[in-house]
Design a protein around this motif. Structure first.
Motif, PDB file in Angstrom:
ATOM      1  N   THR A  94     -61.820 -92.758 -10.169  1.00  0.00           N
ATOM      2  CA  THR A  94     -63.280 -92.665 -10.273  1.00  0.00           C
ATOM      3  C   THR A  94     -63.966 -93.589  -9.264  1.00  0.00           C
ATOM      4  O   THR A  94     -64.927 -93.196  -8.592  1.00  0.00           O
ATOM      5  N   ALA A  95     -63.473 -94.831  -9.160  1.00  0.00           N
ATOM      6  CA  ALA A  95     -64.075 -95.798  -8.238  1.00  0.00           C
ATOM      7  C   ALA A  95     -63.930 -95.342  -6.792  1.00  0.00           C
ATOM      8  O   ALA A  95     -64.873 -95.434  -5.988  1.00  0.00           O
ATOM      9  N   ALA A  96     -62.748 -94.846  -6.437  1.00  0.00           N
ATOM     10  CA  ALA A  96     -62.521 -94.384  -5.068  1.00  0.00           C
ATOM     11  C   ALA A  96     -63.416 -93.201  -4.727  1.00  0.00           C
ATOM     12  O   ALA A  96     -64.012 -93.143  -3.641  1.00  0.00           O
ATOM     13  N   ALA A  97     -63.540 -92.261  -5.661  1.00  0.00           N
ATOM     14  CA  ALA A  97     -64.379 -91.085  -5.427  1.00  0.00           C
ATOM     15  C   ALA A  97     -65.840 -91.468  -5.234  1.00  0.00           C
ATOM     16  O   ALA A  97     -66.577 -90.805  -4.493  1.00  0.00           O
ATOM     17  N   LYS A  98     -66.250 -92.536  -5.882  1.00  0.00           N
ATOM     18  CA  LYS A  98     -67.643 -92.995  -5.786  1.00  0.00           C
ATOM     19  C   LYS A  98     -67.971 -93.556  -4.405  1.00  0.00           C
ATOM     20  O   LYS A  98     -69.065 -93.349  -3.874  1.00  0.00           O
ATOM     21  N   VAL A  99     -67.015 -94.253  -3.786  1.00  0.00           N
ATOM     22  CA  VAL A  99     -67.302 -94.983  -2.549  1.00  0.00           C
ATOM     23  C   VAL A  99     -66.822 -94.257  -1.290  1.00  0.00           C
ATOM     24  O   VAL A  99     -67.414 -94.410  -0.219  1.00  0.00           O
TER      25      VAL A  99
END
Length: 464
Positions: A94-99
């Motif tokens: 989720t964090a990677a997809a956000k940034v």
């Protein structure tokens, strides 16, 4: 006998059940049920009552006697949500997809040496077609304003560039403008057109990081764009000496986050993010040596924010300017120890500035130095016995020149603070002084202690 071989898990209708529901005009249902009551039914009823009692007791204890209709549903929902978000694998995704959409590759382009026409003196045409890629780094989009998008990266990624190109995650490229850069903190801000750019990266708080916390680095290692690596924070605060001119001499000390996340060439300037997808650092460097693994460093975002703001506002970081180019005394003495001839007859008679120097000459040119406790160097620098640390002035410009400082002056204090190196000189200026402040300099000239006061100014472009 199988666990499921009974009436409770069978689709067949029980004969007992048929008998239970039959009407008997001559006998009441109560009496009928009593006469057909079995041990099995007793066990079932007891189990049901016990289960119901347990549920009621648990509900009473858990909700402290409150209304279960108001509290059960939110509590259950919270428990499910907490379980889902606590999964570290899901959080990294989720964090990677956000940034990831905000991370770009930064390409440094410079003119090839062969493209410069020295014979005609006009290199504009020849050099124009000879721009070549000399380095690739990373950056992250953090702000959109007035049709422009701003990108933070490392200073060394764009240093010396003639043109900077930015490649987005979708493969499209755009020419970037350098808003400003700062060599000391190794940060730079770029600007591109914001067409097609959606969200921007969110800055977190590096001061809240903890040792062992999971983080991820996003960037273009070895030119491979949109690449992820993960690891933990090895140390939230690590002071690392830095050679600003890459000459092997440490002249600055910078605070970093130490990480074991894989950092390679091309990761520089990319974001270090936490598991909430917030930027907590700017990846800067790694230790590359035989036997060294998993030692990387990122600039804390809390330290980067004021630098970024200054670069956006002024294009530079405004700092107090003293105006001296220096050499550390211990470095100078080490060089002299290596080069000083054993035979006094071979002592050179030329100083650092090219002036003639008599071997063993005293302060006033007296060749008899037996009465002097000062050490007279073969370059003309007189170093008193009590002086062990300091910085030698190689050149004085701006405020220092106006105050009267000269070549070979040996600075030992700023105000009342001892100064033993160029790094200490810089740190004192930048951390304790502001533009316009007055500073007192204690120095030795020809072996004699002197002091001078001067007003610190702002460094101009002409002083570079």
């Amino acid at each position: 006998m199988s666990l499921f071989d009974d009436d409770f898990y069978s689709s067949r209708v029980s004969r007992r059940k048929n008998r239970w529901i039959q009407e008997d005009a001559k006998q009441s249902k109560v009496l009928r049920s009593k006469s057909n009551w079995s041990n099995m039914r007793v066990a079932v009823l007891s189990s049901t009552i016990s289960a119901a009692a347990a549920v009621l007791l648990f509900g009473t204890l858990f909700y402290h006697g409150g209304d279960s209709s108001d509290k059960k549903t939110p509590a259950a929902s919270s428990a499910v949500t907490a379980t889902q978000t606590a999964d570290p694998y899901e959080k990294t995704i989720t964090a990677a997809a956000k940034v990831r959409p905000m991370v770009v590759s930064v390409i440094n382009e410079q003119y090839a040496l062969g493209g410069i026409s020295s014979s005609t003196g006009d290199d504009s045409e020849a050099a124009e077609g000879q721009l070549q890629q000399v380095g690739v780094g990373s950056g992250v989009i953090f702000e959109k304003k007035d049709g422009k998008a701003l990108i933070v990266t490392n200073y060394h990624v764009i240093s010396g560039s003639e043109r900077v190109e930015v490649t987005m995650t979708d493969g499209t490229s755009r020419v970037a403008t350098i808003v400003g850069g700062d060599q000391i903190t190794d940060l730079a801000v770029l600007q591109i057109d914001d067409k097609g750019i959606g969200d921007v990266a969110e800055f977190g708080e590096s001061s809240k990081l903890r040792n062992g916390e999971w983080v991820m680095a996003i960037g273009s290692p070895l030119g491979l764009g949109d690449s992820l690596s993960s690891g933990i924070i090895s140390k939230t605060t690590r002071m690392i000496p830095v050679s600003l001119n890459q000459d092997g001499n440490y002249d600055w000390e910078q605070e970093f986050i130490q990480i074991d996340t894989s950092i390679n060439q091309g990761n520089s300037g990319g974001p270090l993010i936490d598991l909430d997808g917030r930027v907590v650092g700017i990846n800067s460097m790694k230790i590359a040596d035989i036997g060294v693994e998993g030692v990387g460093f990122a600039i804390p975002i809390d330290n980067a924010k004021p630098i970024i703001d200054s670069l956006i506002k002024y294009g530079v970081v405004k700092r107090p300017y003293l105006g001296v180019y220096t050499l550390d005394l211990d470095q100078y003495l080490a060089q002299q120890a290596l080069t000083k001839p054993k035979d006094n007859m071979d002592v050179p008679n030329t100083g650092v500035d090219g002036s003639s120097v008599e071997p063993n000459a005293g302060v006033d040119g007296d060749t008899d130095s037996s009465s002097l406790s000062d050490a007279v160097d073969d370059t003309g620098i007189i170093i008193p016995d009590e002086v062990k640390d300091g910085v030698i002035v190689l050149e004085a410009v701006g405020p220092s020149q106006e105050a009267g400082l000269k070549f070979n002056d040996l600075i030992t204090k700023l105000d009342k603070t001892p100064i033993g190196s160029t790094m200490e000189l810089r740190k004192y200026l930048y951390e304790h002084k502001k533009i316009g402040d007055t500073i007192e300099i204690t120095y030795y000239r020809d072996g004699e202690k002197q002091t001078v006061k001067l007003q610190l100014s702002e460094k101009s472009k002409d002083d570079d």
